[in-house]
Write a protein that holds these residues in place. Structure first.
Motif, PDB file in Angstrom:
ATOM      1  N   GLU A 284       1.341  -2.795   8.730  1.00 24.66           N
ATOM      2  CA  GLU A 284       2.383  -2.493   7.755  1.00 24.66           C
ATOM      3  C   GLU A 284       1.918  -1.449   6.753  1.00 24.66           C
ATOM      4  O   GLU A 284       2.675  -0.610   6.305  1.00 24.66           O
ATOM      5  CB  GLU A 284       2.781  -3.773   7.019  1.00 24.66           C
ATOM      6  N   GLU A 285       0.616  -1.473   6.402  1.00 26.34           N
ATOM      7  CA  GLU A 285       0.101  -0.548   5.406  1.00 26.34           C
ATOM      8  C   GLU A 285      -0.493   0.705   6.039  1.00 26.34           C
ATOM      9  O   GLU A 285      -1.253   1.432   5.414  1.00 26.34           O
ATOM     10  CB  GLU A 285      -0.971  -1.254   4.569  1.00 26.34           C
ATOM     11  N   ASN A 286      -0.198   0.953   7.325  1.00 24.90           N
ATOM     12  CA  ASN A 286      -0.686   2.154   8.006  1.00 24.90           C
ATOM     13  C   ASN A 286      -2.202   2.219   8.072  1.00 24.90           C
ATOM     14  O   ASN A 286      -2.799   3.277   8.024  1.00 24.90           O
ATOM     15  CB  ASN A 286      -0.151   3.431   7.331  1.00 24.90           C
ATOM     16  N   THR A 287      -2.844   1.095   8.147  1.00 27.68           N
ATOM     17  CA  THR A 287      -4.284   1.067   8.280  1.00 27.68           C
ATOM     18  C   THR A 287      -4.652   0.807   9.728  1.00 27.68           C
ATOM     19  O   THR A 287      -3.814   0.436  10.546  1.00 27.68           O
ATOM     20  CB  THR A 287      -4.892  -0.043   7.400  1.00 27.68           C
ATOM     21  N   ALA A 288      -5.919   1.020  10.054  1.00 26.03           N
ATOM     22  CA  ALA A 288      -6.359   0.818  11.425  1.00 26.03           C
ATOM     23  C   ALA A 288      -6.232  -0.645  11.811  1.00 26.03           C
ATOM     24  O   ALA A 288      -6.382  -1.543  10.982  1.00 26.03           O
ATOM     25  CB  ALA A 288      -7.808   1.284  11.578  1.00 26.03           C
ATOM     26  N   TYR A 289      -5.995  -0.860  13.106  1.00 26.48           N
ATOM     27  CA  TYR A 289      -5.836  -2.239  13.595  1.00 26.48           C
ATOM     28  C   TYR A 289      -7.127  -3.008  13.392  1.00 26.48           C
ATOM     29  O   TYR A 289      -8.214  -2.535  13.676  1.00 26.48           O
ATOM     30  CB  TYR A 289      -5.460  -2.221  15.071  1.00 26.48           C
ATOM     31  N   CYS A 290      -7.005  -4.219  12.870  1.00 26.14           N
ATOM     32  CA  CYS A 290      -8.172  -5.053  12.580  1.00 26.14           C
ATOM     33  C   CYS A 290      -7.900  -6.456  13.093  1.00 26.14           C
ATOM     34  O   CYS A 290      -6.811  -6.987  12.898  1.00 26.14           O
ATOM     35  CB  CYS A 290      -8.461  -5.074  11.080  1.00 26.14           C
ATOM     36  N   THR A 291      -8.894  -7.049  13.762  1.00 29.67           N
ATOM     37  CA  THR A 291      -8.716  -8.376  14.333  1.00 29.67           C
ATOM     38  C   THR A 291      -9.321  -9.460  13.457  1.00 29.67           C
ATOM     39  O   THR A 291      -9.428 -10.602  13.868  1.00 29.67           O
ATOM     40  CB  THR A 291      -9.373  -8.444  15.727  1.00 29.67           C
ATOM     41  N   GLU A 292      -9.723  -9.123  12.220  1.00 33.04           N
ATOM     42  CA  GLU A 292     -10.359 -10.118  11.362  1.00 33.04           C
ATOM     43  C   GLU A 292      -9.389 -11.228  10.977  1.00 33.04           C
ATOM     44  O   GLU A 292      -9.774 -12.362  10.814  1.00 33.04           O
ATOM     45  CB  GLU A 292     -10.925  -9.436  10.110  1.00 33.04           C
ATOM     46  N   ASN A 293      -8.121 -10.895  10.821  1.00 31.57           N
ATOM     47  CA  ASN A 293      -7.148 -11.906  10.407  1.00 31.57           C
ATOM     48  C   ASN A 293      -6.004 -11.894  11.405  1.00 31.57           C
ATOM     49  O   ASN A 293      -4.910 -11.435  11.104  1.00 31.57           O
ATOM     50  CB  ASN A 293      -6.661 -11.608   8.991  1.00 31.57           C
ATOM     51  N   GLU A 294      -6.272 -12.410  12.599  1.00 30.63           N
ATOM     52  CA  GLU A 294      -5.267 -12.366  13.653  1.00 30.63           C
ATOM     53  C   GLU A 294      -4.098 -13.286  13.369  1.00 30.63           C
ATOM     54  O   GLU A 294      -3.041 -13.132  13.972  1.00 30.63           O
ATOM     55  CB  GLU A 294      -5.917 -12.722  14.997  1.00 30.63           C
ATOM     56  N   SER A 295      -4.268 -14.253  12.475  1.00 33.55           N
ATOM     57  CA  SER A 295      -3.163 -15.150  12.151  1.00 33.55           C
ATOM     58  C   SER A 295      -2.010 -14.415  11.482  1.00 33.55           C
ATOM     59  O   SER A 295      -0.881 -14.894  11.475  1.00 33.55           O
ATOM     60  CB  SER A 295      -3.651 -16.277  11.235  1.00 33.55           C
ATOM     61  N   GLU A 296      -2.263 -13.214  10.917  1.00 33.61           N
ATOM     62  CA  GLU A 296      -1.228 -12.458  10.230  1.00 33.61           C
ATOM     63  C   GLU A 296      -0.535 -11.448  11.138  1.00 33.61           C
ATOM     64  O   GLU A 296       0.365 -10.738  10.686  1.00 33.61           O
ATOM     65  CB  GLU A 296      -1.836 -11.716   9.026  1.00 33.61           C
ATOM     66  N   LEU A 297      -0.958 -11.348  12.393  1.00 31.68           N
ATOM     67  CA  LEU A 297      -0.340 -10.375  13.300  1.00 31.68           C
ATOM     68  C   LEU A 297       1.141 -10.686  13.489  1.00 31.68           C
ATOM     69  O   LEU A 297       1.542 -11.839  13.568  1.00 31.68           O
ATOM     70  CB  LEU A 297      -1.048 -10.383  14.651  1.00 31.68           C
ATOM     71  N   GLY A 298       1.946  -9.605  13.589  1.00 31.83           N
ATOM     72  CA  GLY A 298       3.378  -9.764  13.752  1.00 31.83           C
ATOM     73  C   GLY A 298       3.796  -9.832  15.212  1.00 31.83           C
ATOM     74  O   GLY A 298       2.973  -9.926  16.131  1.00 31.83           O
ATOM     75  N   ILE A 299       5.107  -9.743  15.432  1.00 29.34           N
ATOM     76  CA  ILE A 299       5.659  -9.904  16.781  1.00 29.34           C
ATOM     77  C   ILE A 299       5.186  -8.791  17.708  1.00 29.34           C
ATOM     78  O   ILE A 299       4.843  -9.049  18.871  1.00 29.34           O
ATOM     79  CB  ILE A 299       7.202  -9.935  16.704  1.00 29.34           C
ATOM     80  N   ILE A 300       5.134  -7.550  17.231  1.00 31.72           N
ATOM     81  CA  ILE A 300       4.801  -6.424  18.116  1.00 31.72           C
ATOM     82  C   ILE A 300       3.393  -6.561  18.689  1.00 31.72           C
ATOM     83  O   ILE A 300       3.227  -6.513  19.918  1.00 31.72           O
ATOM     84  CB  ILE A 300       5.008  -5.083  17.381  1.00 31.72           C
ATOM     85  N   PRO A 301       2.324  -6.719  17.880  1.00 34.23           N
ATOM     86  CA  PRO A 301       1.007  -6.886  18.511  1.00 34.23           C
ATOM     87  C   PRO A 301       0.877  -8.167  19.318  1.00 34.23           C
ATOM     88  O   PRO A 301       0.235  -8.173  20.374  1.00 34.23           O
ATOM     89  CB  PRO A 301       0.043  -6.877  17.317  1.00 34.23           C
TER      90      PRO A 301
END
Length: 588
Positions: A284-301
């Motif tokens: 959402e903030e146009n930052t690089a994809y990060c897997t540290e907090n996967e619980s916050e991933l949205g529908i698309i990823p």
């Protein structure tokens, strides 16, 4: 020179001698003073010794007189002690008799209290027995309640499954509603929610009554509060996580590999959580994809992860995935994966056309082949960096365009119901592998277009019995509808808002026309509806995710979004078409 040096040494020794003589005189004077003090001390010592002798005589005289006096005092003390002892004996007799009376009284009271304690113990035992009976009954009731709850959940799941099947048979649009929590942006001046409550600022008015019902408290000054309810296939409260939301989306992805097109669309006002629901905070903030907090991933990823997981369970080489990213900005379509001659990504304007088969296509649109989730998210992140965002009074990172991410899954299958010998089957598998690896490589090497995804002429004759079936997953993050007065936009941003509201209005008009079964559906009134025509018109399983802000100041926009979802839920498009997968029949 020598006489002078001798003279100097002589003066030095003379000076040294004078210093020593001076120190000697000082010592001698000190000795005289000490001797004088010593003589004085001896005189004082003799004087004190004389006084000590006289004091000793006086003490001896006093001691003899004191002895006689002590004898007299001792006799009087003994007499007094005898009298005190007599009195103590009398008091002791009195105390003994009193103690006997107290002992008798204590025994009587002890018997009384012991009887009371025994009675109380019996009562407690009876109460314990009754409590045990109640506990047994409570345990039985808890077990019964648990069984009823499990049965209720099973029946609810069955009912939901049957309802979803009915929705699919009717071709209805599934509508889910997500109510986000209260945030600091919900206040007029950006204060925290607790401060708002202390200052009696507007409170939360939109709630999830249950997992299928939205409750809205509508109130106006001077009027009684009116509760309105809205029913949807699923309603998520503010505490439900991204994982819970995706759990209801995941079954649609299974049907994607079964031959159905799928479209998931987030709709709602600015700041209601659409981008968070679709992408999550990392993207959402146009930052690089990060897997540290996967619980916050949205529908698309999450959807991409699930698609590749499902593909991994299929035979290798039978599927490949392509991705395109476009935005609809000011009623124009921009390709966010297009590159210039130097390989730099920049948005290129495209147009949507209708093919001879009656399908929608975007000529020259870039399709990039991806082999895993990381590659996909890398491309999406590139596209997001080009997406138009402007701050408004409602949202500091407001998206000013509609984002459409499309995953196209190509399945390589054999021809229609033909028999094959063992040699033909081996040849088909070899050609199948060649097709599955040749086309993705071409698409990585060259900017792919609709025509570039056709079969290679060199393999045309060899692959006459090989067919490609394409299904698509469209993931749409719509721009937020907003009130101009609340957002405070002017100039170019005001023009953007006009186009956003106009395109969303066109989307509502299209759904209304389909619901009323009009002969003409105004898809071409907006590039957004024209681009999504196949998904909206019945060629895809469509899920609309309503995102709602719970605050009082967004009540009008929330009611508009809930009304849109209600209309969308009533649309009946007919059963969604499935792509056929011809399977070969082996010759015995």
């Amino acid at each position: 020179m020598r006489p002078r040096s001798r003279l100097d040494l002589g003066s030095v020794w003379a000076q040294r001698l004078r210093q020593l003589e001076q120190r000697l005189r000082t010592k001698e004077e000190r000795i005289v003073v000490l001797e004088t003090e010593n003589a004085a001390l001896h005189l004082k010592l003799a004087e004190y010794q004389g006084l000590a002798g006289r004091s000793t005589n006086e003490v001896l005289q006093l001691y003899s007189a004191h002895g006689q006096q002590q004898k007299l005092q001792r006799s009087s003390v003994v007499t007094q002690l005898h009298g005190a002892i007599k009195r103590l004996k009398q008091d002791l007799k009195s105390l003994h008799s009193f103690a006997l009376e107290l002992s008798k009284d204590f025994q009587r009271q002890s018997k009384t209290y012991l009887h009371r304690v025994l009675t109380a113990v019996q009562g407690v035992q009876l109460q314990n027995e009754a409590m045990q009976m109640f506990q047994i009954k409570a345990f039985d009731l808890e077990q019964t309640l648990q069984e009823v709850t499990e049965r209720y959940e099973k029946e609810k799941q069955k009912r939901r499954a049957l309802h979803n099947s009915l929705v699919e048979l009717r071709g209805n649009i599934r509508v889910h509603c997500r109510i986000r929590p209260l945030l600091p942006l919900d206040t007029a001046a950006g204060h925290s929610v607790s401060q708002d409550r202390q200052r009696n600022l507007p409170e939360k008015v939109t709630y999830a009554a249950d997992d299928e019902t939205v409750l809205v408290k509508c109130s106006r000054p001077g009027h009684a509060s009116i509760n309105k309810t809205f029913q949807f296939e699923r309603v998520y409260n503010a505490s439900e996580s991204q994982e819970v939301v995706f759990a209801d989306v995941a079954p649609l992805l299974t049907s994607l590999l079964d031959g159905y097109n799928v479209c998931i669309m987030a709709y709602g006002q600015t700041g209601s959580g659409k981008t968070y629901t679709m992408l999550g905070p990392q993207l959402e903030e146009n930052t690089a994809y990060c897997t540290e907090n996967e619980s916050e991933l949205g529908i698309i990823p999450r959807a991409t992860q699930e698609v590749f997981r499902l593909i991994s369970e299929k035979p290798p080489g039978s599927y490949w995935v392509e991705v395109s990213v476009v935005e609809v900005y000011n009623n124009e379509i921009f390709d966010l994966l297009a590159k210039d001659s130097c390989g730099k990504v920049f948005g290129v304007k495209r147009d949507v056309v209708t093919t001879k088969e009656g399908k929608r296509d975007v000529p020259l649109l870039v399709y990039e082949t991806v082999e895993n989730t990381s590659e996909f998210l890398h491309l999406v992140n590139k596209g997001l960096q080009l997406r138009v965002r402007h701050p408004t009074l409602v949202h500091a990172h407001s998206s000013r365009s509609h984002l459409v991410v499309t995953l196209t899954i190509t399945t390589v299958v054999s021809g229609d119901n033909f028999s094959m010998s063992w040699e033909d089957e081996q040849t088909s598998q070899r050609l199948n592998k060649e097709v599955s690896w040749t086309f993705p490589q071409k698409m990585r090497d060259n900017t792919s277009t609709s025509s570039s995804r056709a079969s290679s002429p060199t393999h045309l004759e060899a692959t006459e019995k090989i067919k490609q079936v394409k299904t698509s997953l469209q993931l749409v993050d719509l721009a937020g509808s907003e009130c101009v007065g609340m957002s405070g936009v002017t100039g170019a941003a005001l023009r953007e808002t006009s186009f956003i509201n106009r395109s969303l209005s066109a989307l509502a008009d299209v759904l209304g026309a389909i619901a009323e079964q009009r002969t003409h559906v105004p898809y071409r009134n907006s590039k957004l509806t024209h681009l999504l025509q196949d998904s909206i018109g019945g060629d895809a399983k469509l899920l609309v995710m309503l995102c709602i802000s719970p605050g009082q100041k967004y009540l009008t926009e929330s009611m508009q979004s809930l009304g849109f979802g209600t209309r969308a839920r009533q649309v009946q498009r007919g059963q969604v078409k499935k792509k056929n997968f011809p399977l070969p029949s082996k010759a015995k």
